[in-house]
Design a protein around this motif. Structure first.
Motif, PDB file in Angstrom:
ATOM      1  N   ILE A   1       7.341  14.129  -3.091  1.00  0.00           N
ATOM      2  CA  ILE A   1       7.118  13.412  -1.851  1.00  0.00           C
ATOM      3  C   ILE A   1       5.704  13.269  -1.521  1.00  0.00           C
ATOM      4  O   ILE A   1       5.341  12.396  -1.030  1.00  0.00           O
ATOM      5  N   ALA A   2       5.029  14.172  -1.782  1.00  0.00           N
ATOM      6  CA  ALA A   2       3.544  14.409  -1.237  1.00  0.00           C
ATOM      7  C   ALA A   2       2.878  13.294  -2.205  1.00  0.00           C
ATOM      8  O   ALA A   2       1.901  12.548  -1.764  1.00  0.00           O
ATOM      9  N   GLU A   3       3.227  13.173  -3.416  1.00  0.00           N
ATOM     10  CA  GLU A   3       2.472  12.190  -4.277  1.00  0.00           C
ATOM     11  C   GLU A   3       2.864  10.711  -3.805  1.00  0.00           C
ATOM     12  O   GLU A   3       2.219   9.811  -3.855  1.00  0.00           O
ATOM     13  N   ILE A   4       4.340  10.663  -3.401  1.00  0.00           N
ATOM     14  CA  ILE A   4       4.837   9.320  -3.011  1.00  0.00           C
ATOM     15  C   ILE A   4       4.001   8.959  -1.595  1.00  0.00           C
ATOM     16  O   ILE A   4       3.550   7.808  -1.601  1.00  0.00           O
ATOM     17  N   VAL A   5       3.810  10.013  -0.803  1.00  0.00           N
ATOM     18  CA  VAL A   5       3.190   9.509   0.452  1.00  0.00           C
ATOM     19  C   VAL A   5       1.658   9.242   0.230  1.00  0.00           C
ATOM     20  O   VAL A   5       1.015   8.173   0.685  1.00  0.00           O
ATOM     21  N   ARG A   6       1.009  10.017  -0.590  1.00  0.00           N
ATOM     22  CA  ARG A   6      -0.321   9.484  -0.997  1.00  0.00           C
ATOM     23  C   ARG A   6      -0.442   7.989  -1.484  1.00  0.00           C
ATOM     24  O   ARG A   6      -1.245   7.493  -1.169  1.00  0.00           O
TER      25      ARG A   6
ATOM     26  N   VAL B   1      -2.101   0.857   1.010  1.00  0.00           N
ATOM     27  CA  VAL B   1      -2.553  -0.105   2.082  1.00  0.00           C
ATOM     28  C   VAL B   1      -3.963  -0.480   2.141  1.00  0.00           C
ATOM     29  O   VAL B   1      -4.764   0.525   1.940  1.00  0.00           O
ATOM     30  N   SER B   2      -4.020  -1.531   1.795  1.00  0.00           N
ATOM     31  CA  SER B   2      -5.759  -2.065   1.493  1.00  0.00           C
ATOM     32  C   SER B   2      -6.604  -1.703   2.392  1.00  0.00           C
ATOM     33  O   SER B   2      -6.263  -1.674   4.076  1.00  0.00           O
TER      34      SER B   2
ATOM     35  N   ARG C   1       6.935   1.327   3.989  1.00  0.00           N
ATOM     36  CA  ARG C   1       7.495   0.461   3.366  1.00  0.00           C
ATOM     37  C   ARG C   1       7.476   0.550   2.028  1.00  0.00           C
ATOM     38  O   ARG C   1       8.412   0.455   0.842  1.00  0.00           O
ATOM     39  N   ILE C   2       6.506   1.090   1.626  1.00  0.00           N
ATOM     40  CA  ILE C   2       6.174   1.705   0.116  1.00  0.00           C
ATOM     41  C   ILE C   2       6.762   3.088  -0.093  1.00  0.00           C
ATOM     42  O   ILE C   2       7.228   3.332  -1.358  1.00  0.00           O
ATOM     43  N   ILE C   3       6.677   3.990   0.690  1.00  0.00           N
ATOM     44  CA  ILE C   3       7.241   5.346   0.729  1.00  0.00           C
ATOM     45  C   ILE C   3       8.619   5.342   0.635  1.00  0.00           C
ATOM     46  O   ILE C   3       9.246   6.221  -0.177  1.00  0.00           O
ATOM     47  N   ILE C   4       9.258   4.494   1.412  1.00  0.00           N
ATOM     48  CA  ILE C   4      10.838   4.916   1.718  1.00  0.00           C
ATOM     49  C   ILE C   4      11.511   4.619   0.359  1.00  0.00           C
ATOM     50  O   ILE C   4      12.404   5.866   0.035  1.00  0.00           O
ATOM     51  N   PRO C   5      11.487   3.734  -0.311  1.00  0.00           N
ATOM     52  CA  PRO C   5      12.643   3.548  -1.404  1.00  0.00           C
ATOM     53  C   PRO C   5      12.222   4.896  -2.550  1.00  0.00           C
ATOM     54  O   PRO C   5      13.360   5.614  -2.897  1.00  0.00           O
ATOM     55  N   PRO C   6      11.046   5.193  -2.894  1.00  0.00           N
ATOM     56  CA  PRO C   6      11.160   6.277  -3.965  1.00  0.00           C
ATOM     57  C   PRO C   6      11.382   7.691  -3.116  1.00  0.00           C
ATOM     58  O   PRO C   6      11.921   8.575  -3.830  1.00  0.00           O
TER      59      PRO C   6
ATOM     60  N   ILE D   1      23.506   9.000   1.650  1.00  0.00           N
ATOM     61  CA  ILE D   1      22.030   9.015   1.951  1.00  0.00           C
ATOM     62  C   ILE D   1      21.250   7.612   1.657  1.00  0.00           C
ATOM     63  O   ILE D   1      20.482   7.010   2.418  1.00  0.00           O
ATOM     64  N   SER D   2      21.917   6.866   0.481  1.00  0.00           N
ATOM     65  CA  SER D   2      21.174   5.668   0.242  1.00  0.00           C
ATOM     66  C   SER D   2      21.576   4.658   1.348  1.00  0.00           C
ATOM     67  O   SER D   2      20.678   4.062   1.589  1.00  0.00           O
ATOM     68  N   LEU D   3      22.845   4.724   1.776  1.00  0.00           N
ATOM     69  CA  LEU D   3      23.046   3.881   3.085  1.00  0.00           C
ATOM     70  C   LEU D   3      22.086   4.106   4.312  1.00  0.00           C
ATOM     71  O   LEU D   3      21.587   2.996   4.612  1.00  0.00           O
ATOM     72  N   ILE D   4      21.853   5.075   4.503  1.00  0.00           N
ATOM     73  CA  ILE D   4      21.156   5.747   5.766  1.00  0.00           C
ATOM     74  C   ILE D   4      19.769   5.185   5.250  1.00  0.00           C
ATOM     75  O   ILE D   4      19.195   4.559   6.165  1.00  0.00           O
ATOM     76  N   MET D   5      19.184   5.454   4.133  1.00  0.00           N
ATOM     77  CA  MET D   5      17.610   5.125   3.963  1.00  0.00           C
ATOM     78  C   MET D   5      17.599   3.556   3.744  1.00  0.00           C
ATOM     79  O   MET D   5      16.540   3.154   4.128  1.00  0.00           O
ATOM     80  N   ASN D   6      18.523   3.023   3.093  1.00  0.00           N
ATOM     81  CA  ASN D   6      18.557   1.497   2.953  1.00  0.00           C
ATOM     82  C   ASN D   6      18.575   0.843   4.586  1.00  0.00           C
ATOM     83  O   ASN D   6      17.666  -0.171   4.898  1.00  0.00           O
ATOM     84  N   TRP D   7      19.092   1.407   5.321  1.00  0.00           N
ATOM     85  CA  TRP D   7      19.237   0.942   6.793  1.00  0.00           C
ATOM     86  C   TRP D   7      17.940   0.930   7.089  1.00  0.00           C
ATOM     87  O   TRP D   7      17.336   0.086   7.846  1.00  0.00           O
ATOM     88  N   TYR D   8      17.468   2.278   7.067  1.00  0.00           N
ATOM     89  CA  TYR D   8      15.950   2.591   7.543  1.00  0.00           C
ATOM     90  C   TYR D   8      14.998   1.560   7.119  1.00  0.00           C
ATOM     91  O   TYR D   8      14.015   1.116   7.719  1.00  0.00           O
ATOM     92  N   ASN D   9      15.103   1.514   5.851  1.00  0.00           N
ATOM     93  CA  ASN D   9      14.267   0.675   5.144  1.00  0.00           C
ATOM     94  C   ASN D   9      14.064  -0.827   5.778  1.00  0.00           C
ATOM     95  O   ASN D   9      13.207  -1.451   5.896  1.00  0.00           O
ATOM     96  N   ARG D  10      15.361  -1.389   6.050  1.00  0.00           N
ATOM     97  CA  ARG D  10      15.614  -2.454   6.399  1.00  0.00           C
ATOM     98  C   ARG D  10      14.927  -2.643   8.045  1.00  0.00           C
ATOM     99  O   ARG D  10      14.295  -3.525   8.231  1.00  0.00           O
ATOM    100  N   ALA D  11      15.069  -1.552   8.406  1.00  0.00           N
ATOM    101  CA  ALA D  11      14.725  -1.813  10.072  1.00  0.00           C
ATOM    102  C   ALA D  11      13.351  -1.571   9.996  1.00  0.00           C
ATOM    103  O   ALA D  11      12.587  -2.254  11.093  1.00  0.00           O
ATOM    104  N   ILE D  12      12.514  -0.950   8.935  1.00  0.00           N
ATOM    105  CA  ILE D  12      10.951  -0.997   9.133  1.00  0.00           C
ATOM    106  C   ILE D  12      10.432  -2.023   8.209  1.00  0.00           C
ATOM    107  O   ILE D  12       9.230  -2.159   8.331  1.00  0.00           O
ATOM    108  N   ALA D  13      11.285  -3.163   7.705  1.00  0.00           N
ATOM    109  CA  ALA D  13      10.658  -4.106   6.821  1.00  0.00           C
ATOM    110  C   ALA D  13       9.869  -5.031   7.474  1.00  0.00           C
ATOM    111  O   ALA D  13      10.034  -5.163   8.673  1.00  0.00           O
ATOM    112  N   LEU D  14       9.049  -5.578   6.734  1.00  0.00           N
ATOM    113  CA  LEU D  14       8.142  -6.561   7.506  1.00  0.00           C
ATOM    114  C   LEU D  14       8.936  -7.885   7.961  1.00  0.00           C
ATOM    115  O   LEU D  14       9.781  -8.452   7.314  1.00  0.00           O
ATOM    116  N   VAL D  15       8.762  -8.022   9.356  1.00  0.00           N
ATOM    117  CA  VAL D  15       9.642  -9.047   9.700  1.00  0.00           C
ATOM    118  C   VAL D  15       8.607 -10.191   9.839  1.00  0.00           C
ATOM    119  O   VAL D  15       7.539 -10.214  10.687  1.00  0.00           O
TER     120      VAL D  15
END
Ligand SMILES: N[C@@H](CCC(=O)N[C@@H](CS)C(=O)NCC(=O)O)C(=O)O
Lengths: 342, 396
Positions: free
Chosen positions: B280-285, B291-292, B320-325, B380-394
């Motif tokens: 997870i640390a690597e994903i976060v990094r 982010v540019s 947005r990049i961190i959540i899926p992996p 887990i996937s459902l919850i995380m996908n829901w969260y992913n959508r909630a923070i997606a770029l609107v």
């Protein structure tokens, strides 16, 4: 055209699928063709089945495999061993990975029925015991209330343990670990107060794994009956018969006083009709089993009679130092009693 | 499968129907379904005949029979006299417990280590890299054995247990702490905590609206946290403030009473947490680096402070990049918890294997394993996908 070929392929698959469970070969044919007996053993329990540093297996259970290989193939070394934990052993037998399980396995009703097994005659009469560090100061299993107990899963041990504590109104904390090495480590590191398994297994672990065997003692109570013997899967009675009668032959040989040393002499010179039948000097027994007439001769010559096997692997002169006890011949007050070979 | 209707019509009039793309599309879908169903049917019938031929029992009836084996730790009451079905429930809850705690802890540690690796402080950054490289590259099973070994070998026996504070003991039987004696008020405290969460949600909505309307800010998080402590505390005081604690005491072989963190659970939890945290640390990094840099520069140019830049500019985009992996790390952690068998934690697989061995019902036990892990993973996937959508770029 593409469509046709797909349909044709589908039809082939369907036909092949239906035809797949084709005429099964008998076990003896399979073993003879393979030139080797596949035997399921433990992952390493000194005295019963244990590989040395060169990968050669020894032990009482191993010798049973060897005797059967000698009877079927004429060569006690034509065995391929598959080690299995208590947990995996029935699966490797049911799935056909091994022909036979010879692995300190207790004969129980459930295993005989819902697991679809057949047990051959008992090769070791045992009972479940408890081992504790001497410094704990415990002298009886009834003092074990509240103890942490190391045990391997998938064993009768696990069940007897729960029964015994329940029956005596005591509590315990089970520490259940699959790999033998890991349970041993857990006990010897002090994670558990008590180690429980078959008394023979405790003797083996105490004498070969403990840093100082004197620091550990086996409590006097035996809480169960653990008749240990080889098992085969159901569905091939011919093979089951062979396993059964090879074990009887080993016991019968001891009763007649036939040993690996004198077996040639006995076959040539004995006037005893029983000995002649067993060793194939008078024909018939081998043919009945679908084997050559020297089936028992080969097993005894190459592996020894039951008494020799016992003394060599677990007897008083080995690290395990076990007395014959129940495992003595019936003529000497034990339970080893072979059905008549005739 | 959009088909040009003109071509479709002309095709059907001139060419044989099997060259019609519409027909083909449907035909091959049906064919696939038929083949899959036939394949499964064939396997099932094959298994059934083989089981029957070998006289191996089948069916789920065994779940009602007495299990007969004991289980070391359980979140619901269980004894050897209970059924196999209940034993399975104990195993499922134990899996669930270690997976949930593992996910929470691995996330916290993973984020901290990931951010630390980007630190400008040389020592902190290096320590974080070493942590990641070491933990990521040692097989998890080995790490579990190491943790278990460290706990059972290096800690003293219960009679010589370490006791930093009265009532707290550390030994090779685990970590024992005092526990409040069960009291009905605890349930009310739980309800109060839920109420506090609801209140926090409402406050957040109100504060957001107020900020839009008036521009004034409100300390939402601090207030919510305060409520979360205050509400249960009020319930506790109203309930007569029960303070009876049960202390672990050495009785015979072992400690009894209080709460116990067993060596098996601890080893599994530590192993899963620290191993997954490294990933997870690597994903976060990676997420933060993606982010540019212009984004932060622009934010600084607007006069935002460093913390605000991280909170309002960098993290929302990095997430947005961190959540899926990260989701797949959560799934890995959950599935890896089945390594529990190796060190004796009674998870689903451990309990199920014993059952399978005793009853011979391998197919049924494995079906249960698959169903449970599938359900956990999909949840887990459902919850995380829901969260992913909630923070997606609107996008406007
Ligand atoms: N006789 C009992 C217990 C047999 C058993 O597995 N004992 C253990 C402890 S002595 C063992 O042999 N383990 C060796 C291994 O796992 O390789 C049974 O059939 O369930």
């Amino acid at each position: 055209m593409k469509l046709k070929s797909i349909l044709a392929a589908g039809a082939v698959v369907a036909v092949a699928g239906a035809a797949l469970p084709a005429a099964a070969q008998s076990m003896v044919e399979t073993i003879t063709d393979r030139g080797e007996l596949n035997c399921g053993v433990s992952t390493g329990l000194a005295g019963f089945s244990n590989p040395d540093s060169e990968g050669n297996w020894t032990g009482l259970d191993v010798d049973v495999c060897k005797a059967i290989a000698a009877a079927i193939l004429g060569d006690a070394d034509a065995v391929s061993y598959t080690p299995a934990t208590a947990q995996q052993r029935f699966t490797i037998l049911q799935s056909g990975e091994v022909d036979l399980l010879s692995r300190n396995t207790t004969w129980t009703l459930t295993r005989d029925t819902s697991l679809g097994l057949h047990f051959a005659p008992i090769t070791f009469y045992d009972g479940q015991g408890f081992m504790v560090p001497r410094e704990l100061g415990v002298t009886s299993a009834l003092e074990l209330d509240g103890a942490a107990v190391c045990v391997q899963p998938g064993t009768t041990t696990e069940l007897n343990l729960a029964d015994y504590f329940r029956a005596n109104g005591m509590e315990f904390e089970p520490v259940v670990i699959e790999q033998l090495d890991e349970v041993n480590a857990a006990y010897f590191s002090g994670r558990c107060d008590v180690y429980t398994t078959d008394a023979s297994g405790l003797a083996s672990i105490r004498s070969t794994v403990a840093e100082n065997p004197e620091d550990h003692m086996i409590l006097p109570e035996l809480i169960s009956k653990e008749p240990l013997g080889p098992a085969v899967r159901q569905g091939d009675d011919e093979f089951f018969n062979i396993v059964k009668w090879v074990v009887y032959a080993l016991i019968e040989a001891e009763e007649y006083g036939i040993t690996s040393e004198n077996v040639d002499d006995m076959r040539e010179n004995s006037d005893n009709p029983g000995v002649q039948r067993l060793l194939g000097a008078s024909a018939g027994m081998g043919e009945n089993l679908g084997l050559s007439e020297d089936w028992a001769y080969n097993a005894i010559k190459q592996v020894g009679n039951y008494g020799e096997i016992f003394e060599r692997n677990v007897g008083v002169d080995t690290p395990l130092g076990l007395e014959r006890g129940y495992n003595d011949l019936w003529t000497r007050g034990g339970l080893m009693y072979a059905m008549p070979v005739r | 499968m959009a088909v040009d209707s003109d071509r479709g019509a002309s095709a059907s009039s001139k060419t044989p129907f099997w060259y019609d793309p519409r027909f083909r599309a449907i035909f091959f879908q049906i064919l696939t379904v038929v083949l899959v169903v036939a394949g499964i049917g064939y396997l099932v019938s094959n298994v059934m005949t083989n089981l029957e031929r070998q006289n191996i029992a089948s069916g789920f009836g065994f779940l009602q029979r007495e299990a007969g084996f004991a289980i070391a730790e359980s979140m619901v009451s269980y004894s050897a006299a209970d059924t196999y079905g209940r034993a399975f429930i104990v195993g499922i809850l134990n899996t669930f417990r270690v997976a949930l705690l593992g996910i929470v802890l691995a996330t916290i540690i993973g984020v901290l280590v990931g951010v630390a690796r980007l630190s400008t402080n040389w020592l902190i950054a290096k320590l974080a890299s070493v942590y990641i490289e070491v933990l990521r590259n040692i097989p998890l099973l080995l790490q579990l054995f190491i943790w278990y070994g460290v706990i059972t070998v290096s800690l003293p026996g219960p009679r010589q247990a370490m006791s930093p504070v009265e009532g707290i003991y550390l030994s090779n039987r685990g970590f024992m702490i005092p526990a409040p004696v069960a009291d009905p008020i605890h349930a009310y405290m739980g309800i109060a905590a839920l109420l506090a969460l609801a209140a926090g949600y409402l406050i957040r909505r109100w504060a957001k609206q107020r900020q839009i309307d008036t521009g004034k800010q409100f300390p939402v998080y601090k207030t919510s946290l305060g409520l979360l402590i205050l509400f249960p505390a009020i319930a506790w005081v109203l309930g007569g403030a029960p303070t009876v604690m049960e202390l672990p005491t050495l009785q015979g072989f072992n400690f009894r009473g209080g709460l116990t963190l067993t060596p098996e659970f601890a080893a599994l939890l530590f192993g899963l947490t620290f191993y997954t945290a490294a990933f997870i640390a690597e994903i976060v990094r990676g997420g933060i680096l993606a982010v540019s840099h212009g984004q932060s520069e622009a934010a600084f140019a607007l006069g935002l402070r460093k913390g605000m830049v991280l909170r309002f500019i960098v993290l929302p985009q990095a997430l947005r990049i961190i959540i899926p992996p990260t989701t797949s790390q959560y799934l890995n952690l959950t599935k890896n918890s089945s390594l529990a068998v190796a060190i004796g934690y009674p998870d689903l697989v451990s309990v199920g294997n014993t059952t399978l061995n005793q009853t011979g019902q391998a197919i049924e036990a494995i079906t249960i394993f698959m169903a449970v892990y599938l359900t956990l993973s999909l949840t887990i996937s459902l919850i995380m996908n829901w969260y992913n959508r909630a923070i997606a770029l609107v996008e406007r």
